[in-house]
Design a protein around this motif. Structure first.
Motif, PDB file in Angstrom:
ATOM      1  N   HIS B 438       0.764  -1.348   0.031  1.00 23.42           N
ATOM      2  CA  HIS B 438      -0.016   0.045  -0.054  1.00 23.42           C
ATOM      3  C   HIS B 438       0.838   1.209  -0.169  1.00 23.42           C
ATOM      4  O   HIS B 438       0.861   2.128  -0.723  1.00 23.42           O
ATOM      5  CB  HIS B 438      -0.928  -0.117   1.226  1.00 23.42           C
ATOM      6  N   ALA B 439       1.651   1.284   0.764  1.00 19.23           N
ATOM      7  CA  ALA B 439       2.739   2.308   1.130  1.00 19.23           C
ATOM      8  C   ALA B 439       3.576   2.600  -0.220  1.00 19.23           C
ATOM      9  O   ALA B 439       3.728   3.845  -0.322  1.00 19.23           O
ATOM     10  CB  ALA B 439       3.520   2.264   2.253  1.00 19.23           C
ATOM     11  N   GLU B 440       3.925   1.449  -0.734  1.00 17.16           N
ATOM     12  CA  GLU B 440       4.976   1.408  -1.689  1.00 17.16           C
ATOM     13  C   GLU B 440       3.957   2.196  -3.112  1.00 17.16           C
ATOM     14  O   GLU B 440       4.878   3.044  -3.840  1.00 17.16           O
ATOM     15  CB  GLU B 440       5.469   0.171  -2.295  1.00 17.16           C
ATOM     16  N   GLU B 464      -5.727   8.231   1.978  1.00 19.50           N
ATOM     17  CA  GLU B 464      -4.832   7.999   0.842  1.00 19.50           C
ATOM     18  C   GLU B 464      -5.090   9.098  -0.119  1.00 19.50           C
ATOM     19  O   GLU B 464      -4.123   9.709  -0.566  1.00 19.50           O
ATOM     20  CB  GLU B 464      -5.302   6.725   0.280  1.00 19.50           C
TER      21      GLU B 464
END
Lengths: 334, 504
Positions: B438-440, B464
């Motif tokens: 997700h963060a990537e 997000e």
């Protein structure tokens, strides 16, 4: 008022009339009662089987077993009448019960095991043909005074003999038409062909309808076998190979959509007559080979498939227009 | 949470309904009370348990616990047909009637008027006409069903359900494929039925419609009842908060949205009837435009329309000031657009092909199949993206379906990045992937923006969107309702925009 669903039927009817007019202009003798009587007699067994096939196709299915069932019926009757002293009527009842039960068993397999009709009836086709071979591999002649009596029944107009089996076919069609349009079973058949999921949610009894459809097809194939045995006075396990395909062709030429839901039993009647007419023309001509029948039927089938595609397309157009119409209509209201 | 004070006994009272699926609890001790003559909305995001509850009530599912009381007596519907007989009729989103039958045949299938063992067609048509007149339809029942619009078909479906069952009517997203005028037609019918004393359960994603027609609502989230309320006493904001269950305090987050360049894509009045109202938006190079909204609000539809997945029936798309025609995805790809679809399993990956083939697919498609990309080049491209996006795999030859969700998503991104797009549309890029990936992906989006690409990102993750969007467009009921920019972009403001009632 002409509804679009009736259009294929009308086109089949028009095709028949045009074809008959063409035949008659080439050979005026084809207008005689004798030709009509022969048309009915020669196509009786195919017509009866095609009524059953119409119900199957209307429901969105297919029955590949009927040619084999017709042959089995013929051999069964011939062997019973040769080897036992049973009256033909008793034999008829027996074989009808057998073929109806066979159809019902295929219907039950299709419904409960959720198998495609194509595969189930393909198995049925091999089974019935095999059973006919088991009874006899030879052609068994049928000689019985009751058969002679039935074969001697006819209604004479102008020297033309309208025989019992032709009448039986017409009667089968009439019963088929009424069943399709005036009974709940008939409506359920159309419902199944229109959409299985929707039909189920609308509470159509799926099991009894599916089983019923294939039982009707099996039973009518049995009746067709009886008629075929009256027509040929014999039972032969190699007879009527591929008749199921002729029946499918008659149903499609009769304007019934192969994917189910749309069509008429009456259309199949004219489909049968068109196919019979082509054969009669070739007989009258005398110089054409019989394979021309196949070519013309192939061409006709192709034309009707294109026609059905065109009609489906036109119906979609119409639905879009209807949507726009109501939209503007309600916009005017608000 | 308001307890309505009424002495009336509920027509339908489901209590303690639970349903377990392997590994999950779909419904947990759910209660639904339906009063006589009310329209009761059943609300919740996807997966909240709405349809599971309906399926338990109509006998399509067997519930694992709970009691269903109909008119004070316990009932046990075993199938949809069974629940119909008991008095619970259901109308689904997709019209469940038969297109090959006439209106009257549809209305009376299974209970046709008979005379002497045969269907009395004349009487059936006459009765159908009379019934439909009660519903405000002056139509010829002997016509095929398909002669009429979806909205009229939907009314016919309602008429059939009511005439057959007559106590409770469940409407499962009946308006999903209708446009505004058609919805009004349907609402007219619902109001009439309400006057007749019928109790109606109404399920929809459209909040305006909920408030326009419903008296009370039961709100579900994660298989539990969050609240039962009288709609006149609450605001849309309350309802959205209950549905989403999010903390409304705006989270302070460092936002770095960069500097936007020239306008790349302009969309003017693009729309499609019955799918999404005409919308306009423009996207500049080096900008991320976020699309926010509840499920069914038109996020995916917006993306699909711009990419030509569904051809628009009005409006135009301009690329660098030039009008371009985009009627299918091929056109879009030719103009260097790219779209990563929402459902990667269905619309994205080709599961049995290797990761390498999946990555190269879009680039090869744009080149045309007659000009194959050399094997060595393919290998080079695939390897470079695997490295750049940190896709974890054993080998480029392994079928893509064996990768984890996050790595599949990155491979799909690689597929479109390989085409070197100017304009990238991402539909739910982070759905169903683990936190790390997700963060990537978010970092990647920010990287692409910094490199000057124009991005349109549809997401249901508000935090997000807030993190990476230069601007956020809020959709509601398949219409654009608000555009937020700069410091206005907070989860709170987005929720408010989703929930705010339109000024009529």
């Amino acid at each position: 008022m002409i509804r679009s669903t009736h259009l294929p039927l009308l086109i089949t009817l028009a095709t028949f009339i045009v074809a008959y007019a063409l035949c008659a202009s080439a050979y005026p003798a084809m207008l005689s009662f004798r030709v009509v009587a022969n048309l009915l007699t020669d196509n009786a067994f195919l017509g009866i089987a095609a009524v059953g096939m119409t119900f199957v196709i209307l429901s969105g299915g297919i029955d590949l077993s009927i040619g084999s069932v017709i042959a089995f019926t013929g051999v069964f009757l011939a062997v019973i009448l040769r080897d036992t002293s049973l009256h033909p009527l008793v034999a008829f009842a027996l074989v009808l019960a057998l073929t109806t039960g066979f159809g019902a068993a295929m219907g039950a397999t299709i419904h409960y095991l959720e198998m495609p009709p194509f595969i189930v009836t393909l198995a049925g086709m091999f089974l019935a043909r095999g059973a006919a071979y088991v009874l006899s591999t030879e052609s068994v002649p049928i000689t019985h005074e009751f058969y002679d009596m039935l074969q001697g029944l006819y209604w004479k107009i102008d020297g033309a003999r309208f025989r019992l089996i032709g009448g039986l076919m017409v009667l089968t069609f009439l019963v088929g038409i009424i069943t399709a349009h005036r009974t709940r079973f008939g409506q359920n058949v159309y419902a199944l062909g229109g959409g299985e999921q929707a039909a189920r949610l609308m509470g159509v009894p799926m099991a009894s309808t599916t089983i019923g459809i294939y039982a009707v097809s099996g039973g009518l194939a049995g009746l067709s076998g009886i008629v075929f045995s009256l027509y040929t006075s014999a039972g032969y396990s190699l007879a009527t190979v591929g008749v199921e395909l002729d029946a499918i062709a008659a149903v499609v030429i009769g304007g019934t959509l192969l994917t189910g839901g749309y069509g008429f039993v009456a259309g199949t009647f004219f489909g049968i007559l068109i196919m019979g007419l082509i054969q009669t023309y070739i007989v009258f001509d005398g110089t054409l080979s019989s394979w021309w029948t196949k070519i013309v039927i192939g061409g006709l089938l192709f034309a009707f498939i294109l026609l059905q595609k065109g009609l489906t397309w036109a119906a979609e157009k119409r639905a879009t227009r209807a949507r726009q119409r109501t939209a503007t209509g309600s916009a005017a209201l608000s | 949470m308001t307890n309505i004070s009424t002495s009336d006994r509920p027509v339908l009272h489901a209590r303690g309904i639970s349903k377990f699926f392997p590994g999950t609890i779909a419904l947990d001790d759910v209660e639904l009370r339906l009063m006589p003559g009310e329209v009761h909305a059943l609300l919740g995001e996807n997966g909240a348990g709405k349809s599971t509850l309906i399926k338990c009530l109509t006998g399509a599912y067997r519930r694992d616990a709970g009691v269903i009381m109909l008119d004070g007596t316990e009932v046990e519907p075993a199938s949809t047909a069974d629940s119909q007989r008991l008095g619970i009729g259901t109308v689904y989103q997709e019209v469940n009637l038969l297109p090959n039958l006439t209106v009257a045949e549809n209305l009376f299938l299974g209970r046709q008027p008979m005379r002497g063992g045969f269907i009395a067609r004349k009487r059936m048509n006459a009765e159908a006409r009379a019934v439909l007149q009660d519903y405000g339809l002056e139509i010829d029942p002997a016509e095929p069903l398909t002669a009429y619009s979806v909205a009229i078909q939907q009314v016919i479906a309602i008429a059939r359900a009511v005439e057959m069952s007559g106590k409770v009517l469940i409407l499962d997203e009946p308006t999903a494929s209708l446009d505004h005028d058609e919805v009004q037609l349907l609402f007219g019918v619902i109001r009439k039925l309400k006057k007749r004393g019928l109790s109606i359960v109404f399920i929809t994603h459209f909040l305006d419609q909920v408030f326009a027609i419903s008296d009370r609502a039961t709100i579900l989230r994660n298989g539990r009842v969050i609240g039962e309320c009288v709609l006149a006493e609450v605001t849309q904001h309350d309802v959205v908060t209950m549905m989403l269950g999010r903390q409304l305090e705006a989270r302070v987050k460092a936002r770095d949205v960069g500097v936007a360049g020239k306008t790349l894509v302009e969309v003017e009045d693009l729309g499609k009837r019955g799918m999404i109202a005409p919308f306009s938006l423009d996207i500049r190079e080096g900008e991320v435009v976020g699309l926010a909204g509840l499920l069914g609000s038109g996020r995916t539809e917006t993306a699909n329309l711009i990419f030509g997945v569904v051809p628009a029936d009005q409006g135009k798309i301009m690329l660098r000031g030039q009008e371009i025609g985009v009627t299918n995805p091929r056109d879009a790809v030719a103009h260097r657009f790219a779209l990563c679809p929402e459902d990667r399993k269905v619309d994205g990956i080709v599961g049995d092909l290797s990761v390498r083939d999946n990555i190269i697919l879009a680039l090869q498609a744009r080149q045309g199949w007659m000009r194959p990309i050399p094997r060595a080049k393919v290998q080079e491209i695939a390897e470079s993206y695997v490295r750049a996006l940190d896709i974890r795999l054993a080998s480029l030859d392994m079928p893509i379906r064996l990768l984890s969700g996050g790595n599949q998503q990155k491979a799909l991104l690689a597929r479109w990045l390989a085409t070197n797009p100017d304009f990238l549309i991402l539909d739910e890029p982070t759905r169903g992937i683990d936190v790390g990936a997700h963060a990537e992906i978010i970092a990647l989006i920010e990287q692409l923006r910094a490199d000057g690409m124009a991005l349109l990102v549809a997401s249901s993750e508000l935090e997000e969107l807030v993190a990476y969007s230069t601007r956020v467009i809020v959709l509601r009921d398949r219409k654009q309702v608000r555009e937020l920019a700069g410091d206005e972009i907070t989860p709170d403001n987005i929720i408010n925009a989703i929930a705010t009632e339109e000024v009529a």
